[in-house]
Write a protein that holds these residues in place. Structure first.
Motif, mmCIF file in Angstrom:
data_model
loop_
_atom_site.group_PDB
_atom_site.id
_atom_site.type_symbol
_atom_site.label_atom_id
_atom_site.label_comp_id
_atom_site.label_asym_id
_atom_site.label_seq_id
_atom_site.Cartn_x
_atom_site.Cartn_y
_atom_site.Cartn_z
ATOM 1 N N GLN A 151 -41.703 4.982 48.312
ATOM 2 C CA GLN A 151 -42.637 5.712 47.438
ATOM 3 C C GLN A 151 -43.990 5.007 47.388
ATOM 4 N N VAL A 152 -45.036 5.808 47.162
ATOM 5 C CA VAL A 152 -46.385 5.264 46.954
ATOM 6 C C VAL A 152 -46.968 5.923 45.707
ATOM 7 N N ILE A 153 -47.522 5.099 44.807
ATOM 8 C CA ILE A 153 -48.219 5.640 43.633
ATOM 9 C C ILE A 153 -49.694 5.269 43.741
ATOM 10 N N ILE A 154 -50.559 6.274 43.672
ATOM 11 C CA ILE A 154 -52.000 6.013 43.654
ATOM 12 C C ILE A 154 -52.524 6.544 42.320
ATOM 13 N N GLY A 155 -52.954 5.640 41.449
ATOM 14 C CA GLY A 155 -53.420 6.048 40.119
ATOM 15 C C GLY A 155 -53.392 4.877 39.168
ATOM 16 N N SER A 156 -53.222 5.154 37.872
ATOM 17 C CA SER A 156 -53.095 4.173 36.777
ATOM 18 C C SER A 156 -54.432 3.749 36.191
ATOM 19 N N CYS A 157 -54.351 2.998 35.077
ATOM 20 C CA CYS A 157 -55.586 2.507 34.446
ATOM 21 C C CYS A 157 -56.268 1.470 35.329
ATOM 22 N N THR A 158 -55.559 0.962 36.326
ATOM 23 C CA THR A 158 -56.171 0.007 37.246
ATOM 24 C C THR A 158 -56.942 0.730 38.346
ATOM 25 N N ASN A 159 -56.324 1.723 38.966
ATOM 26 C CA ASN A 159 -56.919 2.358 40.156
ATOM 27 C C ASN A 159 -56.819 3.879 40.122
ATOM 28 N N GLY A 160 -57.162 4.482 39.010
ATOM 29 C CA GLY A 160 -57.117 5.947 38.941
ATOM 30 C C GLY A 160 -58.502 6.570 38.816
ATOM 31 N N ARG A 161 -59.527 5.864 39.326
ATOM 32 C CA ARG A 161 -60.904 6.357 39.185
ATOM 33 C C ARG A 161 -61.418 6.957 40.507
ATOM 34 N N MET A 162 -62.623 7.525 40.462
ATOM 35 C CA MET A 162 -63.160 8.239 41.633
ATOM 36 C C MET A 162 -63.180 7.369 42.877
ATOM 37 N N GLU A 163 -63.649 6.133 42.745
ATOM 38 C CA GLU A 163 -63.726 5.279 43.932
ATOM 39 C C GLU A 163 -62.348 5.125 44.587
ATOM 40 N N ASP A 164 -61.328 4.964 43.756
ATOM 41 C CA ASP A 164 -59.975 4.769 44.274
ATOM 42 C C ASP A 164 -59.490 6.008 45.021
ATOM 43 N N LEU A 165 -59.738 7.179 44.428
ATOM 44 C CA LEU A 165 -59.265 8.415 45.063
ATOM 45 C C LEU A 165 -60.071 8.703 46.329
ATOM 46 N N ARG A 166 -61.354 8.342 46.308
ATOM 47 C CA ARG A 166 -62.166 8.530 47.524
ATOM 48 C C ARG A 166 -61.651 7.646 48.664
ATOM 49 N N ILE A 167 -61.311 6.403 48.344
ATOM 50 C CA ILE A 167 -60.780 5.488 49.378
ATOM 51 C C ILE A 167 -59.469 6.048 49.937
ATOM 52 N N ALA A 168 -58.582 6.460 49.025
ATOM 53 C CA ALA A 168 -57.286 7.004 49.473
ATOM 54 C C ALA A 168 -57.498 8.243 50.335
ATOM 55 N N ALA A 169 -58.422 9.109 49.914
ATOM 56 C CA ALA A 169 -58.666 10.350 50.653
ATOM 57 C C ALA A 169 -59.280 10.065 52.023
ATOM 58 N N ALA A 170 -60.122 9.037 52.096
ATOM 59 C CA ALA A 170 -60.749 8.703 53.389
ATOM 60 C C ALA A 170 -59.672 8.326 54.402
ATOM 61 N N ILE A 171 -58.615 7.709 53.935
ATOM 62 C CA ILE A 171 -57.530 7.300 54.835
ATOM 63 C C ILE A 171 -56.582 8.461 55.126
ATOM 64 N N LEU A 172 -56.344 9.304 54.128
ATOM 65 C CA LEU A 172 -55.382 10.408 54.310
ATOM 66 C C LEU A 172 -55.995 11.630 55.005
#
Lengths: 417, 168
Positions: free
Chosen positions: A291-312
């Motif tokens: 399993q992979v979780i992308i989110g949380s109060c640590t990494n659930g902000r725009m920059e985090d989702l943009r990085i994840a999306a750039a890879i996916l």
């Protein structure tokens, strides 16, 4: 005085304070969530006052076991909702809420120079905005709700300096994981961490929030940054009350200093079962995951989702992997939709959730069975944190998490790009 | 306050997730929480612990989340006192606030084994290992914290502050 000492002195009505002193501190914001508020409310009622000290400075966010995961959680959320509405507190209902530490900065509720106390250990996140913010328990919150002040021991300040330029894919999460790996989970016990240096100046606001968020994982009381132009640009359109910016006096009053060459830090992974059990991605080896979780109060902000999306983007999540993406707030959700990130996640085969702390603390929305492994952009990998006491959580930033989701094992982003 | 009890020994960095796993945080009922205390590192603890028993642990006890459910679970399980080399700071506050006696005493922790019988005097900070006949002294509480403990915790303290008009 250090940043922490200046803010605490101002809130204690004192010219100076020194580490170790016990002081009474006026609080600007008091925070609780659906798990910690019920106890705080019961204790508040025991004090016998009718009203909180200032309803506009008490914030309650249903984010941990919400949308309600079971009947008992629904009862806790209901108790908090009824109290919040009756008292006229700042409250965010499902559909408007976000994960508290993503939501409060975004809503302009926490500002530079503030003292913020929250019945949630990751309240230290707001140090990124130049606030003195720290987690406490429900009874402390009850007392502060009644009086608008709380006792504190002035922490010594430890300074962390990051020289040089960050490598590609390395951001705030990797810096803090590397640091905790170096100093240990009690390496900053009772202290205020202060983050500075060229590499810190280069970090985005989102990345600084990720970094400050995990100061508690080193045992720290708070983790602070100096306010710069990036923070002011972020704060000014959001703030609805005056705030004060404090500057540090260089190294004066600092109890210790740690220096790092940020250019040598690679994406980090914290192995089970401590956030300090870190390795650079090149030292991880072949570890299959479930399993992979992308989110949380640590990494659930725009920059985090943009990085994840750039890879996916244009790739598929490994069919054996459950990849769950959790935007940290409705604002992040909406912006991700507008930017097309959600289409990338869903197209790649990820599940997307409404904002919730959910799986991070083993609540719901992605609980692990015995023997399962998860790569998570969350903040803790203690035994049983995400489910079975025989499951394993590996902490990373969003780049490693997204790459791992594609390859089905813990992997760095360079392995697929 | 004096306590006599048998020791349950734990290692370093005992976090609040193992003291009371989050899956049980949909209630704040102390009795319910006590049933699951320490479950993920010592499955039989809740069944084995007897009223008055003492937890002895290494550094950074109670690290992690701010959940007050952790000291509540320990207290409701019947534990009379926790002796650790050091405590994580939020746990320290929470324990004092809810009236769970705790002592920091690294020397004692190093010399105490599971099953030993201890006699603890909170006021003086003395820890006596009755099994091995060794005496230790914990750091005394600062004056303000002793005052908190002696009035019965933070809520009582806050009530008195309000009665005195010391808070608006």
């Amino acid at each position: 005085m250090t940043l922490a000492e200046q803010i605490l002195a101002a809130h204690a009505g004192r010219a100076t304070v020194a580490p170790g002193e016990l002081i009474n501190v006026r609080v600007d914001v008091v925070l609780a969530n659906d798990i910690t508020a019920p106890i705080a409310i019961k204790e508040f009622e025991r004090i016998g006052v009718k009203k909180v000290f200032d309803p506009q400075r008490v914030v309650m966010v249903p984010d941990h076991f919400t949308p309600n995961k079971d009947i008992a959680s629904a009862e806790q959320a209901k108790l908090m909702r009824e109290f919040a509405l009756e008292q006229g507190l700042v409250y965010f209902e499902i559909g408007q809420m976000g994960i508290e530490h993503v939501l409060l900065p975004e809503q302009g509720l926490v500002l530079p120079g503030d003292v913020v106390i929250g019945a949630d250990s990751h309240t230290c996140t707001y140090g990124a905005l130049g606030a003195f913010a720290t987690g406490m328990g429900s009874t402390d919150i009850a007392s502060a709700m009644a009086c608008g002040e709380i006792w504190m021991k002035v922490p010594a300040t430890l300074k962390f300096v990051y020289h040089g330029r960050l490598s590609r894919w390395v951001n705030g999460k990797d810096l803090i994981l590397h640091t905790i790996g170096d100093i240990g989970v009690d390496g900053a016990l009772y202290s205020a961490m202060e983050f500075t240096g060229e590499a810190i100046d280069a970090l985005t606001v989102d990345s600084r929030l990720s970094l400050a968020n995990m100061a508690i994982e080193a045992g720290a009381k708070a983790g602070l940054f100096e306010v710069d132009a990036k923070i002011l640009d972020y704060i000014r359109p959001r703030a609805r009350r005056p705030f004060k910016v404090y500057s540090n006096d260089g190294l004066s009053g600092c109890a210790g200093i740690k220096e790092y060459d940020a250019s040598k830090i690679e994406p980090q992974v914290a192995f089970p079962h401590l956030p300090s059990n870190t390795r650079g991605i090149s030292q991880v080896g072949d570890i299959p995951i479930d399993q992979v979780i992308i989110g949380s109060c640590t990494n659930g902000r725009m920059e985090d989702l943009r990085i994840a999306a750039a890879i996916l983007r244009g790739r598929k999540i490994n069919p054996r992997i459950r990849c769950i993406v959790i935007p940290g707030s409705q604002e992040v959700y909406l912006e991700s939709l507008k930017e097309g990130l959600m289409e990338i996640f869903v197209g790649a085969g990820a599940a997307v959730s409404t904002p919730t702390c959910g799986p991070c603390l083993g609540g719901h929305m992605g609980i692990l069975a015995a023997g399962e492994r998860c790569v998570a952009t969350t903040n803790r990998n203690f035994v049983g944190r995400m489910g079975s006491s025989k499951s394993e959580v590996y902490l990373s930033g969003p780049a490693v998490a997204a790459a791992s989701a594609v390859l089905g094992r813990i992997a760095g982003p360079d392995e697929i790009s | 306050m004096k306590f006599i009890g048998r020791v349950h020994k734990f290692g370093v960095n005992v976090d609040t997730d193992v003291i009371i796993p989050a899956r049980y945080l949909n209630t704040s009922d102390p009795g319910e929480l006590a049933k699951h205390c320490m479950e993920d590192i010592d499955k039989d603890f809740a069944g084995r612990v007897e009223k008055g028993d003492i937890i002895v642990a290494g550094t950074n006890f109670g690290c992690g989340s701010s959940r007050e459910h952790a000291p509540l679970a320990i207290k409701a399980a019947g534990v009379s006192c926790v002796v650790a080399a050091t405590f994580a700071r939020i746990f320290f506050r929470n324990a004092i606030n809810i009236g769970l006696p705790i002592l920091e005493c690294p020397e004692a922790v190093a010399e105490i084994e599971a099953g030993d019988e201890l006699e603890i005097d909170l006021a003086s900070g003395s820890v006596r290992n009755m099994t091995t006949r060794k005496d230790f002294h914990a750091k005394p509480y600062p004056e303000f914290m002793m005052e908190l403990v002696s009035v019965g915790g933070l809520i009582e303290h806050t009530k008195r502050k309000i009665e005195k008009g010391a808070c608006e």
